[in-house]
Design an enzyme around this catalytic site. Structure first.
Site, PDB file in Angstrom:
ATOM      1  N   CYS A 141       0.833  -1.202   0.000  1.00 53.72           N
ATOM      2  CA  CYS A 141       0.000   0.000   0.000  1.00 53.72           C
ATOM      3  C   CYS A 141       0.868   1.253   0.000  1.00 53.72           C
ATOM      4  O   CYS A 141       1.807   1.368   0.801  1.00 53.72           O
ATOM      5  CB  CYS A 141      -0.881  -0.025   1.246  1.00 53.72           C
ATOM      6  N   CYS A 188      -0.733   6.059   7.073  1.00 56.38           N
ATOM      7  CA  CYS A 188      -2.085   5.675   7.472  1.00 56.38           C
ATOM      8  C   CYS A 188      -2.020   4.890   8.787  1.00 56.38           C
ATOM      9  O   CYS A 188      -1.141   4.059   8.976  1.00 56.38           O
ATOM     10  CB  CYS A 188      -2.676   4.812   6.358  1.00 56.38           C
ATOM     11  N   CYS A 246      -2.718  -0.052   8.965  1.00 61.24           N
ATOM     12  CA  CYS A 246      -1.839  -1.238   9.029  1.00 61.24           C
ATOM     13  C   CYS A 246      -0.497  -0.840   9.629  1.00 61.24           C
ATOM     14  O   CYS A 246       0.010   0.235   9.347  1.00 61.24           O
ATOM     15  CB  CYS A 246      -1.561  -1.769   7.618  1.00 61.24           C
ATOM     16  N   CYS A 275      -7.816   0.584  -0.405  1.00 62.87           N
ATOM     17  CA  CYS A 275      -7.402  -0.036   0.857  1.00 62.87           C
ATOM     18  C   CYS A 275      -7.181  -1.522   0.613  1.00 62.87           C
ATOM     19  O   CYS A 275      -8.098  -2.224   0.184  1.00 62.87           O
ATOM     20  CB  CYS A 275      -8.461   0.199   1.928  1.00 62.87           C
ATOM     21  N   GLN A 323     -17.653 -10.117  13.724  1.00 61.98           N
ATOM     22  CA  GLN A 323     -16.202 -10.236  13.563  1.00 61.98           C
ATOM     23  C   GLN A 323     -15.827  -9.644  12.199  1.00 61.98           C
ATOM     24  O   GLN A 323     -16.464  -9.969  11.197  1.00 61.98           O
ATOM     25  CB  GLN A 323     -15.770 -11.701  13.645  1.00 61.98           C
ATOM     26  N   TYR A 370     -21.249 -11.894  26.197  1.00 60.99           N
ATOM     27  CA  TYR A 370     -20.765 -10.880  25.243  1.00 60.99           C
ATOM     28  C   TYR A 370     -21.064 -11.398  23.823  1.00 60.99           C
ATOM     29  O   TYR A 370     -20.153 -11.598  23.017  1.00 60.99           O
ATOM     30  CB  TYR A 370     -19.258 -10.623  25.394  1.00 60.99           C
ATOM     31  N   GLU A 417     -25.705  -9.719  26.182  1.00 60.04           N
ATOM     32  CA  GLU A 417     -25.106  -8.656  25.368  1.00 60.04           C
ATOM     33  C   GLU A 417     -25.600  -7.305  25.904  1.00 60.04           C
ATOM     34  O   GLU A 417     -26.779  -7.151  26.193  1.00 60.04           O
ATOM     35  CB  GLU A 417     -25.525  -8.868  23.897  1.00 60.04           C
ATOM     36  N   ASP A 420     -16.444 -13.926  25.268  1.00 56.23           N
ATOM     37  CA  ASP A 420     -15.811 -13.206  24.147  1.00 56.23           C
ATOM     38  C   ASP A 420     -15.889 -11.714  24.448  1.00 56.23           C
ATOM     39  O   ASP A 420     -16.613 -10.968  23.776  1.00 56.23           O
ATOM     40  CB  ASP A 420     -16.545 -13.565  22.841  1.00 56.23           C
ATOM     41  N   CYS A 460      -9.393 -10.615  21.900  1.00 55.10           N
ATOM     42  CA  CYS A 460      -8.727  -9.783  20.894  1.00 55.10           C
ATOM     43  C   CYS A 460      -7.589  -8.991  21.530  1.00 55.10           C
ATOM     44  O   CYS A 460      -7.067  -8.064  20.922  1.00 55.10           O
ATOM     45  CB  CYS A 460      -9.735  -8.851  20.225  1.00 55.10           C
TER      46      CYS A 460
HETATM   47  C1  LIG Z   1     -15.799  -9.081  20.931  1.00 52.69           C
HETATM   48  S1  LIG Z   1     -17.516  -8.798  20.779  1.00 52.69           S
HETATM   49  C2  LIG Z   1     -18.112 -10.431  20.738  1.00 52.69           C
HETATM   50  C3  LIG Z   1     -19.180 -10.713  19.711  1.00 52.69           C
HETATM   51  C4  LIG Z   1     -19.585 -12.118  19.416  1.00 52.69           C
HETATM   52  N1  LIG Z   1     -19.137 -13.103  20.348  1.00 52.69           N
HETATM   53  C5  LIG Z   1     -19.235 -12.528  17.977  1.00 52.69           C
HETATM   54  O1  LIG Z   1     -18.421 -13.443  17.790  1.00 52.69           O
HETATM   55  O2  LIG Z   1     -19.742 -11.914  17.041  1.00 52.69           O
HETATM   56  C6  LIG Z   1     -17.921  -8.223  22.345  1.00 52.69           C
HETATM   57  C7  LIG Z   1     -19.381  -7.873  22.540  1.00 52.69           C
HETATM   58  O3  LIG Z   1     -19.583  -7.592  23.933  1.00 52.69           O
HETATM   59  C8  LIG Z   1     -20.484  -6.509  24.082  1.00 52.69           C
HETATM   60  N2  LIG Z   1     -20.178  -5.967  25.419  1.00 52.69           N
HETATM   61  C9  LIG Z   1     -19.241  -5.061  25.773  1.00 52.69           C
HETATM   62  N3  LIG Z   1     -19.216  -4.894  27.107  1.00 52.69           N
HETATM   63  C10 LIG Z   1     -20.166  -5.720  27.619  1.00 52.69           C
HETATM   64  C11 LIG Z   1     -20.630  -6.020  28.936  1.00 52.69           C
HETATM   65  N4  LIG Z   1     -20.089  -5.401  29.991  1.00 52.69           N
HETATM   66  N5  LIG Z   1     -21.606  -6.920  29.092  1.00 52.69           N
HETATM   67  C12 LIG Z   1     -22.169  -7.530  28.007  1.00 52.69           C
HETATM   68  N6  LIG Z   1     -21.773  -7.292  26.738  1.00 52.69           N
HETATM   69  C13 LIG Z   1     -20.788  -6.405  26.540  1.00 52.69           C
HETATM   70  C14 LIG Z   1     -20.198  -5.629  22.891  1.00 52.69           C
HETATM   71  O4  LIG Z   1     -21.319  -4.835  22.579  1.00 52.69           O
HETATM   72  C15 LIG Z   1     -19.879  -6.654  21.798  1.00 52.69           C
HETATM   73  O5  LIG Z   1     -21.025  -6.989  21.076  1.00 52.69           O
END
Ligand SMILES: C[S@@+](CC[C@H](N)C(=O)[O-])C[C@H]1O[C@@H](n2cnc3c(N)ncnc32)[C@H](O)[C@@H]1O
Length: 462
Positions: free
Chosen positions: A79, A85, A88, A167, A291, A320, A341, A391, A418
């Site tokens: 790029c 930028c 990356c 991009c 994701q 989450y 969530e 997650d 992550c």
């Molecule tokens: C990394 S994403 C995981 C999404 C899902 N597992 C997937 O694979 O698509 C984290 C998620 O947690 C939610 N989140 C953030 N803080 C939170 C909390 N304190 N309690 C519940 N959910 C939360 C965010 O809105 C987001 O959708």
């Protein structure tokens, strides 16, 4: 190696250093007289002349002035915007070396920060083609020589936007949309938003491209201002690019630099985009959580299923859960699935997606995990889990949620992360407080090639 130590630790000093490894966030690490120097843009194997920029008590920071001997892993970045930028930070490192260094960083973070011993060997899932993988991009509007441009924030700057023509980590369609939106915005006579003065109109553009159909949806975020300008943009873009039929207008009057608008209005098509993820058909809005790399997400979801050994009688909690992706993937194989969530619209979509896929055994609860577990006794009073999937966002699990999570005594825990530092901290706490758990599997999924981000799957059993 290095110049005289008397020169060290004064900003502006020049040193010649050998880069030994890559730190989290993609900076090269050198050791000079026993001190760590983090060098922006340097790679393991480089010998470089660097200028110290910042001195801290435990380390120094530096920029490369000249490469005296380049690393054998250096490659020419694809790029033209690389280096300016903020998107990356590893395009100058061969892909094989990116994956190798990320694996080393993950192991080091878990061992040193998390003090974890006897780690299982880390499996690695790289990408066959590490380009054009992102299904969602957040671009910003900026101003260059008096003209509105669309691009990404300059490295380490919240003010300046680097105009992007193409991009390399987004789908081709996203780059085409970028050009069309830029042309329409530039022809509007309105200026881009200037964060310092909090004036100007055009602020952000979010592009989502469905992998299964190559259909796109855009969210154009502006300051308050003339509606006809955004309507004209929507008309021009959808006419010239029929694959981009969905346009949402968002208004944000906040000073903060986030694309989430205070209110939205549909200007063309629908505010729902549909995509196929494994066996599921999922609907999402521009700002829903999904994701960003669906090729790797599908591989991750297969790994989750493979590690669960579901027989159809299990109770699964997906904490989450976003728009329900993992919960719904598991619902087809388990007795009952509960998703938690905090974002109400993600929760609404998770319920809609359950219906869309004919899954009746998935229940979604909206709220913060830490509050639902402590104040509402969600795991304590509900059915006992056979599997808990965690997650969390980058910050990791809220400290208040940890004890109720462990008291549920789930035979299996799956942790998707992550952020290796957050993962290291949480795994350390889990294994200290509940020594019955064993870390049985660690896999690095390379979700974010060309960048230093690391996604990890960890399985625990008791
Ligand atoms: C990394 S994403 C995981 C999404 C899902 N597992 C997937 O694979 O698509 C984290 C998620 O947690 C939610 N989140 C953030 N803080 C939170 C909390 N304190 N309690 C519940 N959910 C939360 C965010 O809105 C987001 O959708």
């Amino acid at each position: 190696m290095g110049n005289s130590s008397a020169l060290l630790f004064r900003p502006g000093d020049l040193l010649t250093v050998d880069i030994e490894k890559l730190a989290l966030l993609g900076r090269g690490v050198a050791r000079v007289d026993g001190k760590t120097v983090l060098v922006r843009g340097a790679l393991p194997g480089d010998r470089a002349q660097v200028r110290l920029t910042k001195i801290k008590s435990n380390c120094a920071q530096a920029d490369v002035v000249a490469l005296e001997q380049p690393s054998p892993d250096r490659v020419t970045p694809r790029c033209g915007h690389f280096g300016f930028c903020g998107g990356c930070d590893l395009q100058h490192l061969s892909y094989a070396a990116q994956v190798r260094w990320k694996t080393a960083q993950l192991a080091e973070t878990l061992e040193h920060l998390g003090r974890l011993r006897h780690l299982p060997e880390i499996s690695v899932v790289p990408m066959d083609d590490p380009w054009h993988y992102r299904n969602k991009m957040e671009f910003s509007f900026g101003q260059e020589a008096g003209r509105v441009v669309v691009g990404l924030h300059q490295k380490a700057s919240f003010q300046r936007v680097v105009k992007i023509d193409h991009c390399w980590i987004a789908p081709e369609l996203a780059s085409q949309i970028l050009q069309e939106v830029e042309a329409a915005a530039a022809g509007s006579g309105l200026s881009a938003y200037r964060p310092k003065e909090h004036t100007g109109f055009w602020r952000y553009m979010v592009v989502r491209v469905a992998r299964s159909t190559n259909q796109a949806m855009i969210l154009i975020v502006t300051n308050e201002g003339p509606r006809q300008a955004v309507e004209a943009l929507a008309k021009q873009v959808t006419r010239r690019l029929p694959q981009c039929a969905h346009v949402v207008w968002g208004i944000s009057t906040r000073v903060s630099d986030v694309a989430h608008p205070e209110k939205t209005e549909l200007l063309a098509g629908s505010d729902l985009l549909e995509d196929q993820i494994g066996p599921l058909t999922l609907q999402m809005r521009p700002m829903s959580f999904l994701q960003p790399n669906l090729i790797q997400a599908e591989a991750l979801y297969r790994e989750i299923l493979a590690n669960m050994d579901l027989k159809g009688q299990e109770v699964v909690y997906d904490l989450y859960c976003g728009i329900g992706t993992i919960a719904l993937m598991l619902a087809a194989k388990a007795k009952t699935v509960y998703g938690i969530e905090s974002e109400p619209d993600n929760c609404t979509l998770a319920r809609m997606n359950a219906g869309r896929n004919g899954l009746k055994n998935a229940t979604f609860v909206c709220g913060k995990v830490e509050e639902l577990l402590t104040r509402r006794g969600l795991l304590r009073l509900g059915p006992r889990p056979d599997v808990l999937v965690l997650d969390p966002p980058r910050a990791g699990i809220h400290p208040d949620a940890l004890n109720p999570l462990l008291q549920a005594q789930s035979p299996r825990l799956i942790y998707i992360s992550c952020n290796p530092a957050g993962l290291a901290r949480d795994l350390q706490l889990i294994l200290e407080r509940e020594p019955g758990y064993r870390l049985t599997k660690l896999t690095l999924f390379d979700f974010f090639p060309q960048t230093s981000h690391i996604e990890t799957f960890a399985a625990l059993e008791r």
